[in-house]
Design a protein around this motif. Structure first.
Motif: not given
Length: 250
Positions: A177-180, A201-204, A207-209, A212-215
């Motif tokens: 999701e982050d890349d997209v 799913d980015v978290k899973e 990881g958390d970092a 968080l970067t995406l948020e």
């Protein structure tokens, strides 16, 4: 000319969110009935109040009335799902590939979720083998297209074929999701008016970092993010966000 709402769904899995808006009335009311039975008889899930039920029905009716303003594009990594469902015939375009954070186009493994119970068409299959619900031994090959390459090409295509448009991005793509989001925003800029789906799913997967970067990225760029899934409880806010967009731009 009229502005079009370009609805891009990444990780469609039978287009359940699309169907919540444009599917048959039978599908829509079957899902609502299941939710009500689930809560009142089986004591499962969230309550759906009569007031919210009426709102969902109204919001959906409004979206259905404007169906001709939408252009829908599905991106689905699993070919077996595309072959199984008629919903893909309703889209303006269907891309059978997985979007990735890689630099090059690759043949990549799509690890199949819940293989023992649901075979090769389960929801939740991923290009990441370390997700809880997938197994390294069960996979299908699919084309992995870097998200940046895809959206660069897709924007070029839209610019040449649609005079005025804004973009709704709906995604649940099991870890990318982050890349997209980064790629879609890079190329569409302020045409990207609404992001919907889930980013858990980015978290899973990363990881958390990364999560968080995406948020932070979503916040810093004032991108509107609304939860939208096959769960009826997400529909009211999701449908009303789309109707709000429709009122503002069309």
């Amino acid at each position: 000319s009229l502005t079009k709402l370009v609805y891009i769904d990444v990780g469609t899995h039978f287009g359940q969110e699309f169907q919540s808006m444009f599917g048959s009335s039978w599908y829509f009311f079957w899902k609502l009935t299941r939710r009500i039975i689930g809560f009142y008889l089986l004591r499962k899930g969230e309550k759906l109040s009569i007031k919210n039920l009426v709102k969902i029905v109204r919001q959906r009716r409004k979206i259905k009335q404007n169906e001709d303003k939408f252009l829908t594009y599905f991106i689905e990594a699993n070919p077996k799902i595309i072959h199984r469902s008629n919903v893909y015939k309703e889209a303006q375009g269907v891309f059978n590939c997985a979007l990735t954070g890689e630099v090059n186009v690759n043949i990549t493994n799509l690890f199949l979720a819940n293989f023992f119970t649901e075979g090769s068409i389960s929801q939740g299959s991923s290009i990441f083998s370390d997700k809880d619900n997938v197994s390294e031994e069960y996979f299908l090959p699919t084309i992995g297209v870097p998200a940046r390459l895809f959206f660069e090409a897709f924007k070029r295509y839209l610019d040449n074929s649609v005079s005025e448009y804004v973009v709704i991005l709906r995604l649940n793509c099991e870890g990318v999701e982050d890349d997209v989001i980064y790629a879609a925003h890079q190329f569409f800029g302020n045409k990207l008016k609404l992001i919907m789906g889930s980013i858990e799913d980015v978290k899973e997967c990363k990881g958390d970092a990364a999560h968080l970067t995406l948020e932070r990225y979503i916040d810093d760029n004032s991108l509107l993010f609304v939860n939208f899934s096959s769960s009826v409880n997400s529909w009211m806010k999701a449908h009303s966000s789309i109707n709000h967009l429709h009122n503002n731009y069309l």
